[in-house]
Design an enzyme around this catalytic site. Structure first.
Site, PDB file in Angstrom:
ATOM      1  N   ASP A 111      48.963  41.204  32.517  1.00  0.00           N
ATOM      2  CA  ASP A 111      50.041  40.542  33.245  1.00  0.00           C
ATOM      3  C   ASP A 111      49.929  39.017  33.170  1.00  0.00           C
ATOM      4  O   ASP A 111      50.940  38.312  33.133  1.00  0.00           O
ATOM      5  CB  ASP A 111      50.044  40.984  34.712  1.00  0.00           C
ATOM      6  CG  ASP A 111      50.660  42.369  34.882  1.00  0.00           C
ATOM      7  OD1 ASP A 111      51.412  42.797  33.986  1.00  0.00           O
ATOM      8  OD2 ASP A 111      50.393  43.011  35.909  1.00  0.00           O
TER       9      ASP A 111
ATOM     10  N   THR B  52      54.925  41.802  44.212  1.00  0.00           N
ATOM     11  CA  THR B  52      53.856  42.795  44.093  1.00  0.00           C
ATOM     12  C   THR B  52      52.547  42.168  43.624  1.00  0.00           C
ATOM     13  O   THR B  52      51.570  42.881  43.392  1.00  0.00           O
ATOM     14  CB  THR B  52      54.255  43.902  43.094  1.00  0.00           C
ATOM     15  OG1 THR B  52      54.516  43.304  41.817  1.00  0.00           O
ATOM     16  CG2 THR B  52      55.500  44.638  43.572  1.00  0.00           C
TER      17      THR B  52
ATOM     18  N   SER C  11      48.956  41.054  47.942  1.00  0.00           N
ATOM     19  CA  SER C  11      47.551  40.938  48.339  1.00  0.00           C
ATOM     20  C   SER C  11      47.391  40.190  49.661  1.00  0.00           C
ATOM     21  O   SER C  11      46.438  40.435  50.409  1.00  0.00           O
ATOM     22  CB  SER C  11      46.761  40.211  47.246  1.00  0.00           C
ATOM     23  OG  SER C  11      46.769  40.952  46.040  1.00  0.00           O
TER      24      SER C  11
END
Length: 253
Positions: free
Chosen positions: A42, A153, A158
């Site tokens: 990512d 996300t 987190s």
């Protein structure tokens, strides 16, 4: 999409994948490409998306990393057919306008989030305004972030922020370890909102601002808004679209 630019992270797996794909499908320069195929995780996908921001060239990621939330599975076979059948998600970045203690101005775009983070051991003190109105006169925290729906996300999740569907036109505003007001859990802002963060007691409690991977230290104010005039298109296999992944993430254990 026969003119394919293939880029890869520095990992051996990604480099080997690029060599195999290049041998089968060719590899044109980025300026000539109809599509960019990014091999990595990512983080590398985010770098690649930044490199084509504002261009009409879509990006198709293939996972050769660890997480791969923005990526499709790696397969050497049938790449042209997969690209033809893929579905696009159009993403708009956030624009960060940061002013430092020396008076310099830094601007950057973020596809995931803009975050303010304390630099030293003491908590940061930050005033938060939305559309010219002060909403939090003083937030004591490790930091605060505002994310795009696609980035909701990532760091936002987190930090216990809400996941936002792509079609919601909302921007999560999420504190990072809020000390006072302790029970404030953040807010969901319309995508049209203009957000201003003002650092209080900046000399004693210095704060850094980060737009994806671009960092500015010792800021005194940071303005953030969605940049609708710039976009990047990310391609996904039909059964692994980004909207579905974001929805599925909300039901993950």
């Amino acid at each position: 999409m026969t003119k394919i630019a293939i880029v890869a992270s520095s990992s051996p797996t990604a480099q080997q994948g690029m060599a195999r794909l290049t041998a089968r499908y060719g590899n044109v320069p980025l300026a000539e490409a109809q599509v960019v195929v990014a091999l990595g995780g990512d983080g590398f996908m985010l770098e690649t998306m930044h490199s084509v921001l504002g261009r009409p060239t879509p990006v198709y990621g293939m996972n050769c990393g660890s997480v791969g939330f923005l990526m499709n599975g790696f397969e050497e076979e049938g790449l042209v057919e997969r690209l033809a059948a893929s579905q696009g998600a159009v993403l708009h970045p956030l624009r960060m306008h940061a002013v430092t203690q020396t008076g310099s101005v830094e601007e950057a775009l973020a596809l995931n989030e803009v975050s303010l983070l304390r630099q030293l051991r003491q908590t940061a003190k930050i005033r938060v305004s939305v559309d010219g109105r002060v909403r939090l006169p003083e937030l004591m925290c490790d930091g605060i972030l505002i994310s795009t729906p696609a980035g909701s996300t990532a760091y936002n999740l987190s930090a216990h922020g809400p996941i936002v569907p792509l079609s919601a036109n909302l921007l999560p505003l999420t504190p990072i370890s809020a000390f006072r007001p302790r029970r404030w859990r953040g807010a969901l802002l319309p995508s049209s909102a203009d957000v201003l963060f003002e650092v209080l007691e900046g000399e004693k409690r210095p704060v850094a601002a980060v737009a994806d991977s671009f960092e500015v230290r010792r800021v005194v104010s940071v303005a953030v808004s969605e940049e609708r005039s710039i976009a990047v298109t990310v391609l996904f296999d039909p059964d692994h679209g980004l909207s579905e992944r974001i929805l599925a993430e909300q039901f993950a254990a």
